[in-house]
Enzyme design. Structure first.
Site, short mmCIF file in Angstrom:
data_model
loop_
_atom_site.label_atom_id
_atom_site.label_comp_id
_atom_site.label_asym_id
_atom_site.label_seq_id
_atom_site.Cartn_x
_atom_site.Cartn_y
_atom_site.Cartn_z
N GLY A 46 42.89 53.32 27.03
CA GLY A 46 43.18 53.23 25.17
C GLY A 46 44.69 53.45 24.82
O GLY A 46 45.73 53.56 25.17
N GLN A 51 51.30 53.55 18.73
CA GLN A 51 52.12 53.24 19.52
C GLN A 51 52.30 52.41 20.18
O GLN A 51 53.39 52.14 21.30
CB GLN A 51 51.13 54.04 21.45
CG GLN A 51 50.02 54.75 20.95
CD GLN A 51 49.49 55.16 22.25
OE1 GLN A 51 48.12 55.13 22.08
NE2 GLN A 51 49.81 55.97 23.19
N CYS A 98 48.90 60.61 28.17
CA CYS A 98 49.26 59.98 27.41
C CYS A 98 50.61 59.26 27.63
O CYS A 98 51.49 59.49 27.77
CB CYS A 98 50.02 60.92 25.77
SG CYS A 98 49.48 59.39 24.29
N LEU A 99 49.60 57.85 27.02
CA LEU A 99 51.66 56.82 27.12
C LEU A 99 52.42 56.80 26.62
O LEU A 99 53.49 56.90 26.72
CB LEU A 99 51.24 54.94 27.16
CG LEU A 99 49.76 54.55 28.23
CD1 LEU A 99 49.08 53.28 27.52
CD2 LEU A 99 50.01 54.53 29.28
N HIS A 140 40.75 61.19 21.82
CA HIS A 140 42.45 60.78 21.69
C HIS A 140 42.80 60.07 20.65
O HIS A 140 44.16 60.22 19.80
CB HIS A 140 42.19 60.50 23.20
CG HIS A 140 43.62 60.81 23.66
ND1 HIS A 140 44.70 61.82 24.44
CD2 HIS A 140 44.96 59.31 23.00
CE1 HIS A 140 45.57 61.01 23.77
NE2 HIS A 140 45.89 60.09 23.76
N GLU A 141 42.55 58.71 20.54
CA GLU A 141 43.13 57.49 19.43
C GLU A 141 42.80 57.78 18.83
O GLU A 141 43.96 57.16 17.67
CB GLU A 141 42.32 55.93 20.16
CG GLU A 141 42.36 55.64 21.94
CD GLU A 141 43.61 56.08 22.93
OE1 GLU A 141 44.53 55.67 22.08
OE2 GLU A 141 43.56 56.31 23.42
N HIS A 144 45.40 59.54 16.94
CA HIS A 144 46.51 58.94 16.83
C HIS A 144 47.19 58.55 15.58
O HIS A 144 48.38 58.08 14.88
CB HIS A 144 46.60 57.76 17.84
CG HIS A 144 47.61 58.15 19.48
ND1 HIS A 144 48.98 58.15 19.73
CD2 HIS A 144 46.63 58.31 20.71
CE1 HIS A 144 49.31 58.69 21.16
NE2 HIS A 144 48.07 59.05 22.02
NI NI Z 1 47.53 58.83 24.04
#
Ligand code: NI
Length: 169
Positions: A46, A51, A98-99, A140-141, A144
């Site tokens: 995701g 991000q 998380c990236l 989670h997304e 963000h």
């Molecule tokens: Ni993330």
């Protein structure tokens, strides 16, 4: 299509409320194509627009709709202005990464089932019912887009070597 750089903590955009999406034209389509390319280039399932340094309420998720089926194919979900409109009282704990937060994992309690409503990449209304890991990815997304990261919700944090298998969302 192009791969964009994924910004990492402490980049301030990760802590901001992202802006509502109102444009579904060429720039938006390019952003979405780039987000999908970027997601394919990363070990993630995701990605939220902040991000890739864009303060807009777009998320892209790639995961099977029903992962209980064997060989379930991942599906790409693209949602603008996502809102959680239904949430189950049942919760489940799981390990997230998380990236934008490299080399850290955390145990986070999330709702087991949710309904997400929002717009698709053409600006049409859509409703997605998600359960289990897919529901976790959406939560989670969407976090963000409100400047919230899993580390804020995690009850325990882990280093990568302490985690068996981690997918970063
Ligand atoms: Ni993330």
């Amino acid at each position: 299509m192009a791969i964009r750089e994924v910004v990492k903590l402490p980049e301030p955009i990760l802590r901001k409320q992202a802006h509502k999406v109102t444009d579904f034209g060429k720039d938006a389509q390019k952003l979405i194509n780039d987000m999908i390319d970027t997601l394919h280039d990363e070990p993630g399932v995701g990605l939220a627009a902040p991000q890739v340094n864009v303060s807009l309420r777009w998320i892209v998720v790639e995961y099977p709709l029903d992962d209980s089926k064997e060989n379930a194919k991942p599906k790409i979900f693209v949602v603008a202005n996502p809102e959680i409109t239904q949430i189950s009282p049942e919760t489940v704990k799981g390990i997230e990464g998380c990236l934008s937060v490299p080399n850290l994992f955390g145990e986070v309690e999330r709702a087991l089932e949710i309904t997400v409503t929002g717009l698709n990449r053409q600006g049409k209304k859509q409703k997605i019912h998600a359960k289990g890991w897919l529901a976790r990815i959406f939560q989670h997304e969407i976090d963000h887009l409100n400047g919230v990261l899993f580390v804020d919700r995690a009850e325990k944090l882990y280093q990568p070597e302490e985690v068996e298998e981690g997918s970063s969302v």
